[in-house]
Design a protein around this motif. Structure first.
Motif: not given
Length: 178
Positions: A32, A35, A37, A165, A169, A174
Motif C-alpha cells: 500500500e 498507493r 488516494v 489517507w 484507503n 482495491q
C-alpha cells in the motif's frame, strides 16, 4: 509559528510529534505504501521520504558548514522557487525502501536532529545568525525556526495527511490482479 522556551522544549516537541507521526504507519503495508488516494496529495512512502529529505538536508547543511564549506540552500541542484524537483528527488531516493526501513531511517534521523539541536548553545539556536546556512535566505531565521519548520510543523500536518489517507484507503475498493 510556535516559540520555545529552550532547546529541551524544542527537542521534546520534536520527539513527541515524530512519534505521533511515524506511529501512524504501523498499519500501512509495503503493498500500500505507494498507493495514491483521491484527496491526499502524497502516498505514505512519499510522506516519510519528504520528512527524511528535509531533515537530512538540515543535517547536511550543518555538516558542510562545520567542515568549512559554503552551504548552498536548499540544495546545489534545486532553488527555493522550484521545490517540486527537490521533492521528487526525495521520493526517488527512498523509492525502493519498504515501510519498515523508512520507519527505521525516520527514527534514526530524528535522533540525529535531536543530537544536532542539543549540540547548539542557546545563542546559536535562538539568535539570528547562529549559523551561516540559517542566514542564507532573506528571512535570516534563527536555527530553531529551520528545525521547527522541518520537523515539528510537517510532522503535525503530515500526520493529518496519513490519517486521511488511511481513512480514504480503507473506504476505497482495491483492485485485484487475476
Amino acid at each position: 509559528m510556535r516559540a520555545y522556551d529552550g532547546k529541551h522544549e524544542l527537542t521534546g516537541e520534536i520527539r513527541k510529534r515524530a512519534e505521533l507521526f511515524i506511529n501512524e504507519f504501523s498499519e500501512v503495508t509495503d503493498t500500500e505504501k505507494d498507493r495514491i488516494v483521491d484527496g491526499v496529495d502524497r502516498t505514505p512512502a512519499q510522506m516519510i521520504a519528504y520528512q527524511l529529505g528535509w531533515m537530512r538536508l538540515l543535517l547536511g547543511w550543518e555538516r558542510e558548514e562545520s567542515e568549512g564549506h559554503k552551504v548552498v540552500t536548499p540544495h546545489p541542484e534545486y532553488r527555493w522557487n522550484a521545490l517540486g524537483g527537490l521533492y521528487q528527488h526525495f521520493y526517488d531516493e527512498y523509492a525502493d525502501c519498504g515501510i519498515a526501513e523508512l520507519t527505521a531511517q525516520f527514527r534514526e534521523t530524528v535522533d540525529e536532529m535531536i543530537s544536532m539541536t542539543d549540540s547548539y548553545s542557546d545563542t546559536e539556536l535562538f539568535t539570528a545568525g547562529g549559523r551561516a546556512w540559517a542566514a542564507s535566505t532573506p528571512a535570516n531565521w534563527p536555527v530553531w525556526k529551520w528545525i521547527h519548520i522541518n520537523t515539528v510543523a510537517p510532522f503535525t500536518s503530515f500526520r493529518t495527511k496519513i490519517r486521511k489517507w488511511k481513512k480514504l484507503n480503507a473506504a476505497t475498493p482495491q483492485s485485484t490482479d487475476f
